[in-house]
Design an enzyme around this catalytic site. Structure first.
Site, PDB file in Angstrom:
ATOM      1  N   GLU A 152      75.663 -16.512  59.256  1.00  0.00           N
ATOM      2  CA  GLU A 152      75.511 -15.514  60.309  1.00  0.00           C
ATOM      3  C   GLU A 152      76.336 -14.264  59.961  1.00  0.00           C
ATOM      4  OE1 GLU A 152      76.473 -17.188  64.034  1.00  0.00           O
ATOM      5  OE2 GLU A 152      75.876 -15.412  65.185  1.00  0.00           O
ATOM      6  N   ARG A 174      78.951 -34.497  56.034  1.00  0.00           N
ATOM      7  CA  ARG A 174      78.320 -35.626  56.735  1.00  0.00           C
ATOM      8  C   ARG A 174      77.063 -36.113  56.028  1.00  0.00           C
ATOM      9  NH1 ARG A 174      80.387 -32.193  60.564  1.00  0.00           N
ATOM     10  NH2 ARG A 174      78.366 -31.191  60.723  1.00  0.00           N
TER      11      ARG A 174
HETATM   12  P1  AMP Z   1      72.296 -25.014  58.635  1.00  0.00           P
HETATM   13  O1  AMP Z   1      72.357 -23.942  59.673  1.00  0.00           O
HETATM   14  O2  AMP Z   1      71.024 -25.832  58.734  1.00  0.00           O
HETATM   15  O3  AMP Z   1      72.511 -24.461  57.257  1.00  0.00           O
HETATM   16  O4  AMP Z   1      73.489 -26.024  58.957  1.00  0.00           O
HETATM   17  C1  AMP Z   1      74.593 -26.091  58.137  1.00  0.00           C
HETATM   18  C2  AMP Z   1      75.439 -27.330  58.332  1.00  0.00           C
HETATM   19  O5  AMP Z   1      76.104 -27.234  59.546  1.00  0.00           O
HETATM   20  C3  AMP Z   1      74.700 -28.633  58.270  1.00  0.00           C
HETATM   21  O6  AMP Z   1      75.262 -29.379  57.217  1.00  0.00           O
HETATM   22  C4  AMP Z   1      74.984 -29.294  59.609  1.00  0.00           C
HETATM   23  O7  AMP Z   1      75.606 -30.551  59.388  1.00  0.00           O
HETATM   24  C5  AMP Z   1      75.971 -28.395  60.307  1.00  0.00           C
HETATM   25  N1  AMP Z   1      75.553 -27.982  61.642  1.00  0.00           N
HETATM   26  C6  AMP Z   1      74.931 -26.825  61.978  1.00  0.00           C
HETATM   27  N2  AMP Z   1      74.750 -26.732  63.291  1.00  0.00           N
HETATM   28  C7  AMP Z   1      75.240 -27.874  63.835  1.00  0.00           C
HETATM   29  C8  AMP Z   1      75.348 -28.386  65.168  1.00  0.00           C
HETATM   30  N3  AMP Z   1      74.895 -27.712  66.226  1.00  0.00           N
HETATM   31  N4  AMP Z   1      75.930 -29.593  65.339  1.00  0.00           N
HETATM   32  C9  AMP Z   1      76.409 -30.286  64.277  1.00  0.00           C
HETATM   33  N5  AMP Z   1      76.328 -29.852  63.008  1.00  0.00           N
HETATM   34  C10 AMP Z   1      75.761 -28.659  62.779  1.00  0.00           C
END
Ligand code: AMP
Length: 176
Positions: free
Chosen positions: A101, A64
């Site tokens: 995780e 995205r």
């Molecule tokens: P991160 O935990 O910041 O590394 O998130 C990794 C990816 O997962 C990012 O590119 C976000 O687009 C997606 N992502 C993580 N959590 C969410 C959520 N609650 N809703 C939508 N996208 C998420």
């Protein structure tokens, strides 16, 4: 929230509980993408904090981050490069791993996607834990780029993603 633009954006993000697994509240941006006015506002506001910076390249994180990264690059008058999941890019690549995780993942870029000395803006839709963006920032630096900042549509503040990006300018249009 009183800013009508932000209200409109928030109204066009759909909360999907327990996706992709129990306990995760997924922020689904599909309604926002389908509403031209919201899409315009989102892209303009993601680019705005960096309008006065000289940006040589926008890097979007799969998948995205690609959607928002290209219009942000156009708004800033610069080009766009892809940061992808492992094994998707056809040419010579560099990669960086990061912790999930459970287990780990890797993010990859073409070795010439960012040139030494280039000033780079990193873009994604959501910052959650910040792990993916932090790994992409390391990868950009490994290619010789300077990460000028990061721009997200949504920040999930309770997950403390900013901490993973300490030292970087972190901008988000919406905060939950
Ligand atoms: P991160 O935990 O910041 O590394 O998130 C990794 C990816 O997962 C990012 O590119 C976000 O687009 C997606 N992502 C993580 N959590 C969410 C959520 N609650 N809703 C939508 N996208 C998420």
């Amino acid at each position: 929230m009183t800013d009508p633009e932000l209200v409109r954006l928030a109204e066009h993000i759909r909360d999907v509980p327990d996706f992709p697994k129990p306990g995760i509240l997924f922020k689904d941006i599909s309604p926002l993408l389908q509403d031209p006015e919201s899409l315009r506002i989102a892209c303009r506001r993601m680019a705005a904090p960096f309008a006065r910076e000289r940006i040589d390249r926008v890097v979007g994180i799969e998948s995205r981050g690609f959607i928002f990264g290209v219009p942000v690059a156009l708004a800033l008058g610069t080009g766009f490069a892809l940061a992808r999941k492992l094994g998707k890019l056809p040419w010579d690549t560099r990669r960086e791993s990061y912790q999930l995780e459970y287990g780990s993942a890797e993010i990859e870029m073409h070795s010439d996607a960012v040139l030494p000395g280039q000033r780079v803006l990193l873009v994604d839709d959501v910052i959650a834990t910040g792990g993916t963006a932090a790994a992409t920032a390391r990868l950009i630096r490994a290619l010789g780029g300077e990460v000028v900042g990061t721009s997200f549509l949504v920040e999930l503040g309770f997950l403390n993603g900013r901490k993973a990006l300490e030292g970087l300018s972190v901008e988000a249009v919406l905060h939950f």
